[in-house]
Design an enzyme around this catalytic site. Structure first.
Site, PDB file in Angstrom:
ATOM      1  N   HIS A 137      -4.921   2.164   7.211  1.00  0.00           N
ATOM      2  CA  HIS A 137      -3.528   2.609   7.371  1.00  0.00           C
ATOM      3  C   HIS A 137      -3.188   3.687   6.338  1.00  0.00           C
ATOM      4  CE1 HIS A 137       0.959   1.675   7.895  1.00  0.00           C
ATOM      5  NE2 HIS A 137       0.920   2.418   6.801  1.00  0.00           N
ATOM      6  N   GLU A 138      -3.541   3.420   5.068  1.00  0.00           N
ATOM      7  CA  GLU A 138      -3.207   4.375   4.005  1.00  0.00           C
ATOM      8  C   GLU A 138      -4.018   5.665   4.134  1.00  0.00           C
ATOM      9  OE1 GLU A 138      -0.587   3.743   2.501  1.00  0.00           O
ATOM     10  OE2 GLU A 138      -0.505   1.618   2.969  1.00  0.00           O
ATOM     11  N   GLN A 155       3.008  10.029   1.080  1.00  0.00           N
ATOM     12  CA  GLN A 155       4.311   9.366   1.251  1.00  0.00           C
ATOM     13  C   GLN A 155       5.296   9.688   0.127  1.00  0.00           C
ATOM     14  OE1 GLN A 155       2.316   5.377   2.016  1.00  0.00           O
ATOM     15  NE2 GLN A 155       4.186   5.114   3.186  1.00  0.00           N
ATOM     16  N   CYS A 179       5.243  -0.267   7.287  1.00  0.00           N
ATOM     17  CA  CYS A 179       5.002   0.910   6.458  1.00  0.00           C
ATOM     18  C   CYS A 179       6.251   1.198   5.631  1.00  0.00           C
ATOM     19  CB  CYS A 179       4.678   2.099   7.361  1.00  0.00           C
ATOM     20  SG  CYS A 179       4.377   3.630   6.470  1.00  0.00           S
ATOM     21  N   LEU A 180       6.046   1.537   4.358  1.00  0.00           N
ATOM     22  CA  LEU A 180       7.199   1.834   3.500  1.00  0.00           C
ATOM     23  C   LEU A 180       7.957   3.073   3.984  1.00  0.00           C
ATOM     24  CD1 LEU A 180       5.769   1.058  -0.054  1.00  0.00           C
ATOM     25  CD2 LEU A 180       7.379  -0.294   1.297  1.00  0.00           C
ATOM     26  N   HIS A 229      -2.471   8.172   6.392  1.00  0.00           N
ATOM     27  CA  HIS A 229      -1.393   8.952   5.774  1.00  0.00           C
ATOM     28  C   HIS A 229      -1.925  10.255   5.161  1.00  0.00           C
ATOM     29  CE1 HIS A 229       2.181   6.488   6.069  1.00  0.00           C
ATOM     30  NE2 HIS A 229       1.583   5.428   5.574  1.00  0.00           N
ATOM     31  N   GLY A 234       0.828  -1.196   0.000  1.00  0.00           N
ATOM     32  CA  GLY A 234       0.000   0.000   0.000  1.00  0.00           C
ATOM     33  C   GLY A 234       0.866   1.250   0.000  1.00  0.00           C
TER      34      GLY A 234
HETATM   35 ZN    ZN Z   1       2.309   3.499   5.644  1.00  0.00          ZN
END
Ligand code: ZN
Length: 167
Positions: free
Chosen positions: A133-134, A51, A91-92, A137, A46
């Site tokens: 989660h996304e 991000q 998370c990335l 962000h 995701g």
């Molecule tokens: Zn994330």
């Protein structure tokens, strides 16, 4: 298509809030395509526009193992939520860290698709966790915000140490 740079915690740019997409045009579709390419190459399941330092309410997700279920949500809104589930999240923007977070187990999300059409989708399990989660962000929120301050500070120090070594 191009691979975008993913901001890393504790970059303050991750705290920015994204604005709604006014019209789903070619520039948005290019953003979506670039986000998919960036997410797949990371690799991750995701990615939110914030991000990659784009302040638009766009997220991409694919929880399959063979890149077969790409989903993009533009201006996502949760219209129904139920239950409670605790799952390990990563998370990335916080690479290498996995911690349990409690989320709604089932959600219904309303959004625009890649063609600008309004959609509504009921999801549960990993996909529901991923959407929540996304979406966080897009409001400048990270999964580490759900952890204790002590844990979050430990993660921040670890991230800063890694950054110093790679720069
Ligand atoms: Zn994330």
């Amino acid at each position: 298509m191009s691979i975008l740079t993913i901001l890393q915690f504790p970059d303050p740019k991750l705290r920015q809030k994204a604005a709604p997409v006014v019209s789903v045009d070619d520039s948005i579709r290019t953003l979506v395509d670039d986000m998919f390419e960036t997410m797949y190459s990371a690799p991750g399941i995701g990615l939110a526009a914030v991000q990659v330092n784009v302040l638009k309410r766009v997220i991409v997700i694919d929880i399959s193992e063979d890149k077969s279920q790409p989903k993009c949500f533009i201006n996502p809104e949760i219209v129904k939520r139920s239950g409670d589930e605790k799952m390990d999240e990563g998370c990335l923007s916080v690479p290498g860290i996995y911690e349990p977070v409690s989320r709604a187990k089932e959600i219904t999300v309303r959004y625009l698709d890649r063609d600008g059409n309004a959609q509504e989708l009921a999801v549960d399990g990993l996909l529901a966790v991923c959407v929540q989660h996304e979406m966080d962000h897009l409001d400048g929120k990270l999964f580490v915000d759900y952890l204790s301050e002590m844990k979050r500070n430990r993660i921040r120090k670890k991230m800063e140490k890694i950054r110093q070594h790679t720069m």
